[in-house]
Design a protein around this motif. Structure first.
Motif, PDB file in Angstrom:
ATOM      1  N   ALA A  69       0.606  -0.838   0.411  1.00  0.00           N
ATOM      2  CA  ALA A  69      -0.086   0.046  -0.108  1.00  0.00           C
ATOM      3  C   ALA A  69       1.074   1.410   0.065  1.00  0.00           C
ATOM      4  N   TYR A  73       0.041   3.961  -2.939  1.00  0.00           N
ATOM      5  CA  TYR A  73       0.203   4.868  -3.088  1.00  0.00           C
ATOM      6  C   TYR A  73       1.283   6.205  -2.994  1.00  0.00           C
ATOM      7  N   ILE A 144      -4.317   5.642   6.276  1.00  0.00           N
ATOM      8  CA  ILE A 144      -4.774   6.120   5.592  1.00  0.00           C
ATOM      9  C   ILE A 144      -6.106   6.979   4.758  1.00  0.00           C
ATOM     10  N   LYS A 145      -7.010   6.476   5.573  1.00  0.00           N
ATOM     11  CA  LYS A 145      -8.672   6.894   5.217  1.00  0.00           C
ATOM     12  C   LYS A 145      -8.246   8.496   5.836  1.00  0.00           C
ATOM     13  N   GLU A 148      -7.073  12.502   4.839  1.00  0.00           N
ATOM     14  CA  GLU A 148      -7.907  12.434   3.193  1.00  0.00           C
ATOM     15  C   GLU A 148      -7.471  13.355   2.384  1.00  0.00           C
ATOM     16  N   THR A 151      -4.825  11.244   0.983  1.00  0.00           N
ATOM     17  CA  THR A 151      -4.435  10.236   0.087  1.00  0.00           C
ATOM     18  C   THR A 151      -6.428  10.054  -0.624  1.00  0.00           C
ATOM     19  N   SER A 155     -12.341   7.829  -1.195  1.00  0.00           N
ATOM     20  CA  SER A 155     -12.423   7.827  -2.125  1.00  0.00           C
ATOM     21  C   SER A 155     -11.630   7.623  -3.167  1.00  0.00           C
ATOM     22  N   GLY A 156      -9.874   7.728  -2.596  1.00  0.00           N
ATOM     23  CA  GLY A 156      -8.708   7.212  -3.017  1.00  0.00           C
ATOM     24  C   GLY A 156      -8.389   8.098  -4.073  1.00  0.00           C
ATOM     25  N   ALA A 252      -0.574  -0.800  -8.486  1.00  0.00           N
ATOM     26  CA  ALA A 252      -1.439   1.024  -8.511  1.00  0.00           C
ATOM     27  C   ALA A 252      -1.479   1.388 -10.559  1.00  0.00           C
ATOM     28  N   VAL A 258      -6.297   3.981  -6.663  1.00  0.00           N
ATOM     29  CA  VAL A 258      -6.897   3.402  -5.266  1.00  0.00           C
ATOM     30  C   VAL A 258      -6.716   4.475  -3.613  1.00  0.00           C
ATOM     31  N   ASN A 259      -7.463   2.966  -3.376  1.00  0.00           N
ATOM     32  CA  ASN A 259      -7.552   3.260  -2.181  1.00  0.00           C
ATOM     33  C   ASN A 259      -7.256   2.568  -1.088  1.00  0.00           C
ATOM     34  N   PRO A 260      -8.463   2.370  -0.059  1.00  0.00           N
ATOM     35  CA  PRO A 260      -7.591   0.900   0.737  1.00  0.00           C
ATOM     36  C   PRO A 260      -7.754  -0.511   0.494  1.00  0.00           C
TER      37      PRO A 260
END
Length: 348
Positions: A69, A73, A144-145, A148, A151, A155-156, A252, A258-260
């Protein structure tokens, strides 16, 4: 002219044969299959790195999905540039960076994270180390969330349509060959995998590889022989995380987003299963482990149509493999090689 010894000639010949197969395979498969085998190449990179840590130094990690991850990212942020952060781009770097150039940077960032984690992890071993690394995999999606603004949170970060993403809109011409996005991904993933295979082979066949194996076999004996546990354990963590970061970067690029959810907690477990299927302490088996990770869920779904059954089939297959191939695919190949050599000597 100096001849290569048999122990060196066999892996070199095998590598050349593999490179030829990789180059020719897209001509015989569909565009969709090319994408699937591109993911096999990405998993192969991650498994090569995890095998350095688990197979060669005996340190169990259940958190390599988190390092993937970090790499993913890193690539997404560098590629998004102005699209994600306005005029100044990411960290004031301006416009986005071409996808291929973000791959080594993602590896370095993830490798640094792995090295830093390896320092406090020196006090842990066995089950405690596995739980500590698993905690990283669990915590990463929440982290990650929470950031925001960088990252994109849940929503990514979308990458599709960016000019930095090669062949995403129109095919790319490489050496006179026009490649679609999936074929480009295939050659990119496997080119990186083959290069990193050579790096790992050269790295592990020398003094460092012997030190890693000494740490795995007996830490007490390794220390008495002058091996620094702190140096080689953290080095193994850093190198392994760097490989995971490169794999995450390729992920990616392949997912164009990319998102969690792209790097779930289960990914770390699948990687460890893949290493066991491949065979601990071997560079021969990661491709088989990668094929298992990529295709086994699909095969399980095809075998059992009812909801929840694919997970049961997956678990049963893993258990059976542990009984039939306790040393993984690499162990099977070694036994086959020994049998062939014995038959050859008897024939002579």
């Amino acid at each position: 002219m100096r001849r290569l010894p048999p122990r060196t000639l066999v892996p070199v010949a095998g590598f050349v044969a593999l490179a030829v197969v990789v180059y020719l395979l897209p001509a015989w498969i569909s565009d969709f299959r090319a994408q699937e085998f591109a993911y096999v190449g990405m998993y192969t990179v991650a498994l090569l790195g995890l095998n350095v840590l688990t197979g060669y130094t005996g340190q169990i990690s259940l958190g390599h999905g988190a390092f993937m991850a970090i790499g993913g990212y890193t690539t997404a942020l560098l590629m998004a540039g102005n699209a994600q952060f306005g005029q100044e781009g990411f960290l004031g770097m301006g416009g986005g960076m071409k996808d291929i150039w973000t791959i080594p940077i993602a590896g370095l960032v993830a490798g640094l994270a792995g090295f830093l984690f390896g320092l406090p992890a020196l006090r842990l071993s066995g089950l405690y180390l596995a739980l500590a690394t698993f905690a990283i995999a669990v915590a990463t999606p929440a982290v990650i969330k929470n950031f925001e603004q960088f990252t994109g949170g849940g929503s990514g970060i979308p990458l599709f349509g960016l000019p930095e993403l090669t062949a995403s809109i129109t095919p790319v011409d490489i050496a006179g060959h026009e490649l679609s996005f999936n074929n480009y991904l295939y050659y990119l993933a496997w080119s990186v995998a083959l290069v990193l295979y050579v790096v790992a082979w050269l790295f592990l066949r020398g003094r460092t590889g012997r030190a890693f194996r000494a740490v795995r076999d007996s830490e007490t004996a390794a220390v008495s022989s002058g091996v620094s546990l702190a140096r080689y354990k953290t080095l193994a963590f850093g190198l392994s995380a760097a490989y995971a970061g490169v794999a995450g970067s390729l992920f990616a690029i392949a997912t164009t987003f990319v998102n969690p959810d792209v790097f779930p907690i289960a990914l770390s477990i699948f990687l460890l299963v893949g290493v066991v299927v491949a065979g601990l302490g071997s560079l021969l088996g990661p491709i088989a482990g990668a094929v298992f990770i990529q295709f086994m869920p699909t095969w399980s779904q095809e075998i059992s149509k009812s909801p929840g059954a694919p997970a049961v089939v997956y678990g049963v297959v893993v258990i059976l493999l542990m009984f039939v191939l306790p040393t993984g695919v690499a162990g099977l190949l070694r036994r086959a090689g020994v049998s062939v050599r014995r038959g050859y000597h008897r024939a002579r």
